[in-house]
Design a protein around this motif. Sequence first.
Motif, PDB file in Angstrom:
ATOM      1  N   LYS A 291       0.878  -1.128  -0.091  1.00 11.14           N
ATOM      2  CA  LYS A 291       0.100  -0.014   0.112  1.00 11.14           C
ATOM      3  C   LYS A 291       0.857   1.291  -0.031  1.00 11.14           C
ATOM      4  O   LYS A 291       0.379   2.296  -0.697  1.00 11.14           O
ATOM      5  N   SER A 292       1.834   1.221   0.807  1.00  8.53           N
ATOM      6  CA  SER A 292       2.767   2.549   0.791  1.00  8.53           C
ATOM      7  C   SER A 292       3.455   2.520  -0.179  1.00  8.53           C
ATOM      8  O   SER A 292       3.992   3.607  -0.948  1.00  8.53           O
ATOM      9  N   LYS A 293       4.007   1.493  -1.093  1.00 11.11           N
ATOM     10  CA  LYS A 293       4.768   1.412  -2.212  1.00 11.11           C
ATOM     11  C   LYS A 293       4.105   1.882  -3.709  1.00 11.11           C
ATOM     12  O   LYS A 293       4.629   2.709  -4.132  1.00 11.11           O
TER      13      LYS A 293
ATOM     14  N   ALA B 138      -7.315  -3.260  -6.686  1.00 11.43           N
ATOM     15  CA  ALA B 138      -8.301  -2.597  -6.053  1.00 11.43           C
ATOM     16  C   ALA B 138      -8.701  -2.622  -4.541  1.00 11.43           C
ATOM     17  O   ALA B 138      -8.715  -1.611  -3.813  1.00 11.43           O
ATOM     18  N   GLU B 139      -8.534  -3.882  -4.096  1.00 11.18           N
ATOM     19  CA  GLU B 139      -9.208  -4.141  -2.752  1.00 11.18           C
ATOM     20  C   GLU B 139      -7.817  -3.537  -1.828  1.00 11.18           C
ATOM     21  O   GLU B 139      -7.983  -2.991  -0.678  1.00 11.18           O
ATOM     22  N   ILE B 140      -6.746  -3.700  -2.123  1.00 12.81           N
ATOM     23  CA  ILE B 140      -5.483  -3.677  -1.534  1.00 12.81           C
ATOM     24  C   ILE B 140      -5.188  -1.987  -1.263  1.00 12.81           C
ATOM     25  O   ILE B 140      -4.948  -1.583  -0.201  1.00 12.81           O
ATOM     26  N   VAL B 141      -5.353  -1.375  -2.682  1.00 10.28           N
ATOM     27  CA  VAL B 141      -5.261   0.241  -2.268  1.00 10.28           C
ATOM     28  C   VAL B 141      -5.934   0.940  -1.818  1.00 10.28           C
ATOM     29  O   VAL B 141      -6.047   2.389  -1.428  1.00 10.28           O
ATOM     30  N   LYS B 142      -7.466   0.375  -1.832  1.00 11.42           N
ATOM     31  CA  LYS B 142      -8.527   1.127  -1.330  1.00 11.42           C
ATOM     32  C   LYS B 142      -8.385   1.632   0.155  1.00 11.42           C
ATOM     33  O   LYS B 142      -7.775   1.170   1.004  1.00 11.42           O
TER      34      LYS B 142
END
Length: 85
Positions: A45-47, A81-85
């Motif tokens: 998410k941070s990368k 999409a689920e990870i970055v939301k």
Amino acid sequence: MKKLLLAMTTLALVALIPSQSIAGASDTCKGCHNGSVAPAVDALKSKFKTADALVAGAKNSKNDMMKPIQADEAKLKAAAAEIVK
């Protein structure tokens, strides 16, 4: 006896298949992306700030363990999409 065994196996499969569709797409990733085998989901998410960037990063990965998921672009996009939301 064979018919009973076949019926029980079929019933078990029918009962288990819907439970697999309940899990989110990113749940598949969490098995390896736990911080010890591969970077944790929080690190991803941070990368990667967008889902498109995460998809591009996953596709560019040279790790052999990523080969199966690289072949399924729809699942990769859904997980991103689920990870970055």
